[in-house]
Scaffold this motif. Structure first.
Motif, PDB file in Angstrom:
ATOM      1  N   ALA A   1      29.806 -28.393  58.207  1.00  8.36           N
ATOM      2  CA  ALA A   1      30.518 -27.123  58.326  1.00  8.36           C
ATOM      3  C   ALA A   1      31.994 -27.379  58.570  1.00  8.36           C
ATOM      4  N   THR A   2      32.845 -26.616  57.886  1.00  6.04           N
ATOM      5  CA  THR A   2      34.276 -26.611  58.145  1.00  6.04           C
ATOM      6  C   THR A   2      34.716 -25.163  58.274  1.00  6.04           C
ATOM      7  N   VAL A   3      35.901 -24.962  58.804  1.00  5.79           N
ATOM      8  CA  VAL A   3      36.428 -23.612  58.923  1.00  5.79           C
ATOM      9  C   VAL A   3      36.523 -22.967  57.546  1.00  5.79           C
ATOM     10  N   GLU A   4      36.913 -23.736  56.547  1.00  7.78           N
ATOM     11  CA  GLU A   4      37.070 -23.199  55.199  1.00  7.78           C
ATOM     12  C   GLU A   4      35.743 -22.801  54.574  1.00  7.78           C
ATOM     13  N   ASN A   5      34.745 -23.696  54.613  1.00  5.24           N
ATOM     14  CA  ASN A   5      33.503 -23.320  53.933  1.00  5.24           C
ATOM     15  C   ASN A   5      32.684 -22.297  54.720  1.00  5.24           C
ATOM     16  N   MET A   6      32.868 -22.216  56.036  1.00 11.37           N
ATOM     17  CA  MET A   6      32.228 -21.126  56.782  1.00 11.37           C
ATOM     18  C   MET A   6      32.824 -19.780  56.387  1.00 11.37           C
ATOM     19  N   ALA A   7      34.118 -19.745  56.102  1.00 19.10           N
ATOM     20  CA  ALA A   7      34.757 -18.488  55.690  1.00 19.10           C
ATOM     21  C   ALA A   7      34.166 -17.974  54.389  1.00 19.10           C
ATOM     22  N   ARG A   8      33.660 -18.867  53.512  1.00 21.51           N
ATOM     23  CA  ARG A   8      33.074 -18.466  52.223  1.00 21.51           C
ATOM     24  C   ARG A   8      31.562 -18.349  52.277  1.00 21.51           C
ATOM     25  N   ALA A   9      30.973 -18.618  53.440  1.00 30.61           N
ATOM     26  CA  ALA A   9      29.513 -18.674  53.532  1.00 30.61           C
ATOM     27  C   ALA A   9      28.849 -17.334  53.230  1.00 30.61           C
ATOM     28  N   HIS A  10      29.577 -16.223  53.386  1.00 30.14           N
ATOM     29  CA  HIS A  10      28.985 -14.905  53.145  1.00 30.14           C
ATOM     30  C   HIS A  10      28.748 -14.630  51.663  1.00 30.14           C
ATOM     31  N   ARG A  11      29.192 -15.522  50.785  1.00 26.91           N
ATOM     32  CA  ARG A  11      29.018 -15.315  49.346  1.00 26.91           C
ATOM     33  C   ARG A  11      27.876 -16.167  48.769  1.00 26.91           C
ATOM     34  N   ALA A  12      27.054 -16.736  49.635  1.00 25.28           N
ATOM     35  CA  ALA A  12      25.905 -17.505  49.154  1.00 25.28           C
ATOM     36  C   ALA A  12      24.822 -16.568  48.650  1.00 25.28           C
ATOM     37  N   GLY A  13      24.049 -17.056  47.695  1.00 24.21           N
ATOM     38  CA  GLY A  13      22.942 -16.263  47.177  1.00 24.21           C
ATOM     39  C   GLY A  13      21.719 -16.311  48.058  1.00 24.21           C
ATOM     40  N   LEU A  14      21.605 -17.371  48.859  1.00 25.90           N
ATOM     41  CA  LEU A  14      20.419 -17.558  49.699  1.00 25.90           C
ATOM     42  C   LEU A  14      20.791 -18.417  50.900  1.00 25.90           C
ATOM     43  N   ASN A  15      20.258 -18.056  52.060  1.00 25.22           N
ATOM     44  CA  ASN A  15      20.348 -18.904  53.245  1.00 25.22           C
ATOM     45  C   ASN A  15      19.034 -19.660  53.410  1.00 25.22           C
ATOM     46  N   ILE A  16      19.117 -20.982  53.471  1.00 26.77           N
ATOM     47  CA  ILE A  16      17.947 -21.834  53.684  1.00 26.77           C
ATOM     48  C   ILE A  16      17.944 -22.251  55.146  1.00 26.77           C
ATOM     49  N   VAL A  17      16.932 -21.839  55.888  1.00 26.74           N
ATOM     50  CA  VAL A  17      16.822 -22.165  57.312  1.00 26.74           C
ATOM     51  C   VAL A  17      15.937 -23.397  57.453  1.00 26.74           C
TER      52      VAL A  17
ATOM     53  N   LYS B   1      21.168 -12.345  61.301  1.00 30.75           N
ATOM     54  CA  LYS B   1      22.427 -11.628  61.460  1.00 30.75           C
ATOM     55  C   LYS B   1      23.227 -11.601  60.157  1.00 30.75           C
ATOM     56  N   MET B   2      23.201 -12.697  59.399  1.00 34.03           N
ATOM     57  CA  MET B   2      23.917 -12.724  58.120  1.00 34.03           C
ATOM     58  C   MET B   2      23.245 -11.807  57.099  1.00 34.03           C
ATOM     59  N   GLU B   3      21.941 -11.645  57.204  1.00 31.90           N
ATOM     60  CA  GLU B   3      21.259 -10.703  56.318  1.00 31.90           C
ATOM     61  C   GLU B   3      21.672  -9.268  56.662  1.00 31.90           C
ATOM     62  N   GLU B   4      21.768  -8.964  57.969  1.00 26.85           N
ATOM     63  CA  GLU B   4      22.181  -7.624  58.385  1.00 26.85           C
ATOM     64  C   GLU B   4      23.620  -7.331  57.972  1.00 26.85           C
ATOM     65  N   ARG B   5      24.497  -8.306  58.149  1.00 32.57           N
ATOM     66  CA  ARG B   5      25.920  -8.066  57.937  1.00 32.57           C
ATOM     67  C   ARG B   5      26.336  -8.212  56.481  1.00 32.57           C
ATOM     68  N   PHE B   6      25.793  -9.216  55.790  1.00 33.42           N
ATOM     69  CA  PHE B   6      26.253  -9.511  54.430  1.00 33.42           C
ATOM     70  C   PHE B   6      25.176  -9.298  53.361  1.00 33.42           C
ATOM     71  N   GLY B   7      23.950  -9.016  53.793  1.00 29.18           N
ATOM     72  CA  GLY B   7      22.877  -8.798  52.819  1.00 29.18           C
ATOM     73  C   GLY B   7      22.350 -10.063  52.179  1.00 29.18           C
ATOM     74  N   ILE B   8      22.505 -11.212  52.821  1.00 29.93           N
ATOM     75  CA  ILE B   8      22.044 -12.481  52.247  1.00 29.93           C
ATOM     76  C   ILE B   8      20.574 -12.703  52.624  1.00 29.93           C
ATOM     77  N   PRO B   9      19.674 -12.794  51.659  1.00 30.54           N
ATOM     78  CA  PRO B   9      18.281 -13.112  51.989  1.00 30.54           C
ATOM     79  C   PRO B   9      18.144 -14.546  52.487  1.00 30.54           C
ATOM     80  N   TRP B  10      17.033 -14.845  53.170  1.00 33.54           N
ATOM     81  CA  TRP B  10      16.851 -16.192  53.700  1.00 33.54           C
ATOM     82  C   TRP B  10      15.395 -16.607  53.594  1.00 33.54           C
TER      83      TRP B  10
END
Length: 452
Positions: free
Chosen positions: A217-233, A245-254
């Motif tokens: 993780a970097t400050v730069e790539n965290m700033a773009r993380a809301h544009r991912a198509g999927l979050n892998i936990v 929380k990212m699903e609630e705020r940005f609509g990213i499925p996981w």
């Protein structure tokens, strides 16, 4: 079913053989726990953010304690509070320390200020100080409120760290549609190259990782993380809350998956491929899994029927229990220092009933269990290593210290290293705690243990 060892009455609910154990409770006073504090939990998640200054606001011992995470040494700064600052306040010292740390790391993109027990007790207004410093320096100065007394274990520190990332870093870049074939990985720490193994598998599916919290993780790539198509936990304890929380705020499925073990890795890749509508990848996944199993076969023959006890981070208990089952080993104990109810529920499904599960075990309980059940291998953190060795039991550190265990190649590494540990001649010496000779019963050790 009767619990397998004697425990003091207050601890009875923390050891279960049918249901899930009691968890998320404070350690009993007077019991020496294997847990860590909130500060270390926050460091576990944030330490790998390489373009941020990490400043520990507290006594210098806290900085020393949190400088090594997952066997890696990280550069940290400290306000090194002493008696004078704790009595009269340390606000000015913190402001000076922030400016000095940034001057020593001028290319840093942010400052993370971790609070400690001393700061929490004296009521320092760290948030206000960070706001002033941020306005003065022109970069984010973020408080991470993680005094050690703020929760029952380091698990709460993961939540505090995730909340800080979500509030101050994730999604700060301009909004836009999801980037094509893009994913985030939440709860992956890149232990000994695990992240590289996972990334290579995802690349075979044609996917790219925007951000890995916290392995890359970097400050730069965290700033773009809301544009991912999927979050892998990957690790539920550190990634599940953030994914929701990212699903609630940005609509990213996981999707919650695991890359430990052949079956888990294959299932993870197939689930991710199905999400991106690539059903044709199933044949490739099955072929890779079978090839890895064939490479591990010489080690599996030597491990069949062996017994293993697991005691480490809760979110990976279930997947690792399945991985050791694929090695042909029987799991005789599964436990964690700080598991939550979801972790133990998932692990119970993997283990079935009859396998003891233990929460927040202390050394005395582990010693008694090892004497009674005599496993061929104990897998755990560094704290349990020397106890196991004194009792003549092979010990495997997890998270590992040698090679990646994730993915198909990681399973072969795991099989090879476990076979080498269990088969080492030292465990057959007559003066070891336990010994096993071919065709003979296991012999009790010379160490005597009385019931609690």
């Amino acid at each position: 079913m009767k619990i397998p060892i004697d425990v003091i009455p207050e601890r009875a609910g923390h050891l279960e053989v049918v249901e899930i154990p009691a968890c998320d409770r404070r350690t009993l006073p007077g019991v020496v726990s294997q847990r860590a504090c909130l500060l270390y939990g926050a460091r576990w998640m944030l330490a790998a953010i390489r373009d941020a200054v990490h400043l520990i606001h507290g006594p210098v011992g806290c900085a020393y304690y949190s400088g090594t995470v997952r066997k890696k040494n990280y550069r940290v700064f400290s306000t090194a509070l002493g008696e004078k600052e704790i009595v009269f306040g340390a606000g000015q010292k913190l402001e000076d320390a922030i400016r000095e740390a940034v001057s020593l790391r001028p290319r840093s993109s942010a400052v993370l200020v971790y609070t400690t027990c001393a700061v929490g007790l004296i009521g320092e207004d760290v948030e206000a100080i960070c706001k002033r410093a941020s306005a003065s320096l022109g970069l984010p100065v973020v408080p991470v409120n993680c005094p050690g007394f703020g929760g029952v274990s380091q698990g709460k520190g993961h939540d505090v760290a995730a909340a800080a990332l979500l509030e101050h870093f994730i999604g700060r870049a301009p909004a836009g549609p999801p980037l094509e074939n893009s994913v985030n990985i939440l709860g992956e720490f890149d232990v000994q190259g695990d992240l590289k193994e996972i990334e290579q598998l995802l690349q075979r599916l044609g996917l790219n990782i925007i951000c890995a919290v916290s392995g890359r993780a970097t400050v730069e790539n965290m700033a773009r993380a809301h544009r991912a198509g999927l979050n892998i936990v990957h690790c539920g304890r550190t990634g599940r809350w953030l994914a929701r929380k990212m699903e609630e705020r940005f609509g990213i499925p996981w999707r919650k998956v695991s890359f430990f073990g052949l079956a888990e890795t294959a299932a993870a890749l197939q689930a991710i491929a199905a999400f991106f509508n690539r059903p044709g990848e199933a044949a490739w996944v099955e072929k890779e899994a079978e090839a890895a199993r064939q490479r591990a076969l010489p080690y599996l023959r030597r491990l069949a029927g062996r017994r293993v006890a697991l005691f480490f981070g809760a979110s990976r208990m279930g997947s690792m229990a399945r991985a050791f089952g694929e090695l042909g080993m029987e799991v005789v104990l599964c436990g964690s220092q700080f598991g939550c109810r979801e972790d133990y529920t998932e692990s119970r499904r993997c283990l079935g009933r009859g396998t003891p599960m233990i929460d927040d075990a202390h050394q005395r309980e582990l010693e008694e269990f090892l004497h009674r059940y005599r496993p061929d291998l104990l897998v755990g953190g560094t704290r349990e290593r020397f106890m196991a060795h004194k009792m003549g039991i092979p010990f495997l550190v997890f998270p590992q210290e040698t090679s990646p265990y994730a993915g198909f190649n990681g399973f072969v590494n795991l099989a090879r290293e476990v076979a080498a540990l269990v088969g080492a001649p030292v465990w057959r010496l007559g003066n070891s705690g336990f010994m096993r000779e071919e065709g003979e019963e296991m012999v009790a050790s010379k160490y005597s243990v009385k019931p609690l």
